[in-house]
Design a protein around this motif. Structure first.
Motif, PDB file in Angstrom:
ATOM      1  N   GLY A  62      20.033 -48.773  12.121  1.00 34.39           N
ATOM      2  CA  GLY A  62      19.636 -47.497  12.867  1.00 34.39           C
ATOM      3  C   GLY A  62      20.274 -48.228  14.584  1.00 34.39           C
ATOM      4  N   GLU A  63      20.830 -49.182  14.977  1.00 34.98           N
ATOM      5  CA  GLU A  63      20.465 -50.005  16.442  1.00 34.98           C
ATOM      6  C   GLU A  63      21.989 -50.643  16.761  1.00 34.98           C
ATOM      7  OE1 GLU A  63      18.330 -50.980  18.804  1.00 34.98           O
ATOM      8  OE2 GLU A  63      16.872 -50.131  17.412  1.00 34.98           O
ATOM      9  N   PRO A  64      22.275 -50.603  17.717  1.00 35.86           N
ATOM     10  CA  PRO A  64      24.128 -50.668  17.429  1.00 35.86           C
ATOM     11  C   PRO A  64      23.732 -52.605  18.274  1.00 35.86           C
ATOM     12  CG  PRO A  64      23.021 -49.998  19.468  1.00 35.86           C
ATOM     13  CD  PRO A  64      22.189 -49.804  18.633  1.00 35.86           C
ATOM     14  N   PHE A  65      25.167 -52.930  17.813  1.00 37.99           N
ATOM     15  CA  PHE A  65      25.412 -54.589  18.476  1.00 37.99           C
ATOM     16  C   PHE A  65      24.303 -55.018  17.520  1.00 37.99           C
ATOM     17  CE2 PHE A  65      27.455 -52.006  21.485  1.00 37.99           C
ATOM     18  CZ  PHE A  65      28.125 -52.522  21.602  1.00 37.99           C
ATOM     19  N   VAL A  66      24.292 -54.794  16.227  1.00 43.32           N
ATOM     20  CA  VAL A  66      22.692 -56.001  15.034  1.00 43.32           C
ATOM     21  C   VAL A  66      23.541 -56.896  14.377  1.00 43.32           C
ATOM     22  CG1 VAL A  66      21.411 -54.462  15.806  1.00 43.32           C
ATOM     23  CG2 VAL A  66      22.245 -53.924  14.134  1.00 43.32           C
ATOM     24  N   GLY A  67      25.043 -56.776  14.122  1.00 42.66           N
ATOM     25  CA  GLY A  67      25.556 -57.604  12.791  1.00 42.66           C
ATOM     26  C   GLY A  67      26.130 -58.665  13.323  1.00 42.66           C
ATOM     27  N   SER A  68      27.068 -58.881  12.789  1.00 40.62           N
ATOM     28  CA  SER A  68      27.427 -60.995  13.233  1.00 40.62           C
ATOM     29  C   SER A  68      27.858 -60.679  14.756  1.00 40.62           C
ATOM     30  CB  SER A  68      28.051 -61.440  12.319  1.00 40.62           C
ATOM     31  OG  SER A  68      29.627 -60.557  12.330  1.00 40.62           O
ATOM     32  N   GLY A  69      29.622 -59.747  15.361  1.00 34.52           N
ATOM     33  CA  GLY A  69      29.985 -59.787  16.401  1.00 34.52           C
ATOM     34  C   GLY A  69      28.446 -58.850  17.635  1.00 34.52           C
ATOM     35  N   GLY A  70      28.249 -58.113  17.330  1.00 31.87           N
ATOM     36  CA  GLY A  70      26.511 -58.026  17.907  1.00 31.87           C
ATOM     37  C   GLY A  70      25.492 -59.099  18.277  1.00 31.87           C
ATOM     38  N   GLN A  71      25.485 -59.721  17.106  1.00 33.13           N
ATOM     39  CA  GLN A  71      23.990 -60.642  17.579  1.00 33.13           C
ATOM     40  C   GLN A  71      24.974 -61.951  18.600  1.00 33.13           C
ATOM     41  OE1 GLN A  71      21.542 -61.546  16.396  1.00 33.13           O
ATOM     42  NE2 GLN A  71      21.642 -58.625  15.433  1.00 33.13           N
ATOM     43  N   LYS A  72      25.842 -62.485  18.758  1.00 28.54           N
ATOM     44  CA  LYS A  72      26.851 -63.354  19.650  1.00 28.54           C
ATOM     45  C   LYS A  72      26.265 -62.936  20.907  1.00 28.54           C
ATOM     46  CE  LYS A  72      29.132 -66.394  18.500  1.00 28.54           C
ATOM     47  NZ  LYS A  72      27.848 -67.671  18.537  1.00 28.54           N
ATOM     48  N   VAL A  73      26.500 -61.232  21.028  1.00 27.77           N
ATOM     49  CA  VAL A  73      26.269 -60.717  22.368  1.00 27.77           C
ATOM     50  C   VAL A  73      24.669 -60.458  22.421  1.00 27.77           C
ATOM     51  CG1 VAL A  73      26.150 -58.498  23.792  1.00 27.77           C
ATOM     52  CG2 VAL A  73      28.097 -59.054  22.343  1.00 27.77           C
ATOM     53  N   ARG A  74      23.477 -61.008  22.114  1.00 29.70           N
ATOM     54  CA  ARG A  74      22.727 -60.251  22.401  1.00 29.70           C
ATOM     55  C   ARG A  74      21.962 -61.862  22.364  1.00 29.70           C
ATOM     56  NH1 ARG A  74      19.667 -55.616  20.861  1.00 29.70           N
ATOM     57  NH2 ARG A  74      20.915 -54.162  19.688  1.00 29.70           N
ATOM     58  N   GLU A  75      22.749 -63.109  21.372  1.00 29.31           N
ATOM     59  CA  GLU A  75      22.017 -64.125  21.731  1.00 29.31           C
ATOM     60  C   GLU A  75      22.193 -64.392  23.149  1.00 29.31           C
ATOM     61  OE1 GLU A  75      24.336 -65.994  18.916  1.00 29.31           O
ATOM     62  OE2 GLU A  75      23.370 -65.490  17.085  1.00 29.31           O
ATOM     63  N   GLY A  76      23.515 -64.256  23.790  1.00 28.82           N
ATOM     64  CA  GLY A  76      24.256 -64.810  25.174  1.00 28.82           C
ATOM     65  C   GLY A  76      22.862 -63.736  25.773  1.00 28.82           C
ATOM     66  N   LEU A  77      22.848 -62.881  25.739  1.00 24.27           N
ATOM     67  CA  LEU A  77      21.743 -62.088  27.074  1.00 24.27           C
ATOM     68  C   LEU A  77      20.578 -62.504  26.971  1.00 24.27           C
ATOM     69  CD1 LEU A  77      21.711 -59.941  28.687  1.00 24.27           C
ATOM     70  CD2 LEU A  77      20.662 -57.940  25.886  1.00 24.27           C
ATOM     71  N   TYR A  78      19.768 -62.625  25.479  1.00 26.15           N
ATOM     72  CA  TYR A  78      18.917 -63.939  25.475  1.00 26.15           C
ATOM     73  C   TYR A  78      18.511 -65.269  26.227  1.00 26.15           C
ATOM     74  CZ  TYR A  78      14.217 -64.786  23.325  1.00 26.15           C
ATOM     75  OH  TYR A  78      12.956 -65.179  22.751  1.00 26.15           O
TER      76      TYR A  78
END
Length: 230
Positions: A62-78
């Protein structure tokens, strides 16, 4: 932040008549297929990410950008905020609370195929209202061509032409493009778009370069300025 009751109800009404929602995925995870997967973030978040549509993992959590592609975004943000690698999935969810999230259509399509232009046009007024009226930030990192060109849907011809011309530039993933997004009632807002390629592993042309491009974007946008936020 969550959509207003009226906006959420409007999304659900549009979804009721939408063919192509991956009902099996929603059933598998016991999720309501009419409920939009948006995620949002703080109303006052200065930076937003705008993508194409949710996938299976987004439906599950129930969250956006948490799949394989989204995790790349979140990794960079972190990495940008904390100066160290992303430790786990829970941290990827928490770091997303600092920014705004949205998609062109907030429902998972069958086979993860992109929604048609007709569907994107149907949902554009609702997504545009979300961006213009419910979010105070005006800097958007768009992910992929479809997310970037979405800002031309239902807009003046010169706006669409300017977006198309910018996308043809070789420096499109380093430069920014200022555009105006107008609602049906005439209310409008100006956004600074900072496009990046889509982070999907299927995007072989750009996938390996995505982390460096994202890092450069976040640095240029001074995202580390809010690293001290709780």
């Amino acid at each position: 932040m969550q959509p207003s009751d009226s906006l959420r109800a409007a999304f659900r009404r549009e979804a009721e008549a939408l063919d192509g929602i991956d009902l099996e995925a929603y059933r598998q995870f016991d999720r309501d297929p009419l409920e939009p997967v948006i995620g949002l973030g703080p109303r006052e978040a200065s930076i937003g990410f705008f993508g194409r549509d949710p996938g299976r993992q987004e439906v599950k959590w129930g969250e956006p950008f948490v799949g394989s592609g989204g995790q790349k975004v979140r990794e960079g943000l972190y990495q940008a905020l904390h100066g160290e690698p992303l430790p786990d999935f829970e941290a990827s969810i928490e770091v997303g609370r600092h920014v705004f999230w949205a998609n062109t259509v907030p429902y998972k399509p069958i086979g993860n195929k992109a929604w048609s232009m007709a569907v994107k046009k149907r949902f554009q007024p609702l997504m545009a209202e979300l961006l213009v009226k419910h979010w105070q930030g005006r800097t958007v990192i768009t992910l992929g061509r479809e997310a970037f060109l979405w800002f031309g849907i239902h807009q003046a011809r010169e706006v669409r032409q300017a977006l198309e011309a910018f996308w043809q530039r070789e420096d499109r993933f380093e430069a920014t493009h200022r555009t105006t997004l107008a609602l049906e009632n005439g209310q409008c807002a100006t956004f600074d778009l900072a496009p990046l390629p889509h982070p999907s592993p299927l995007n072989q042309a750009w996938y390996k370069r995505f982390p460096d491009l994202l890092e450069a974007r976040l640095k240029a946008l001074n995202v580390t300025a809010f690293s001290a936020m709780p």
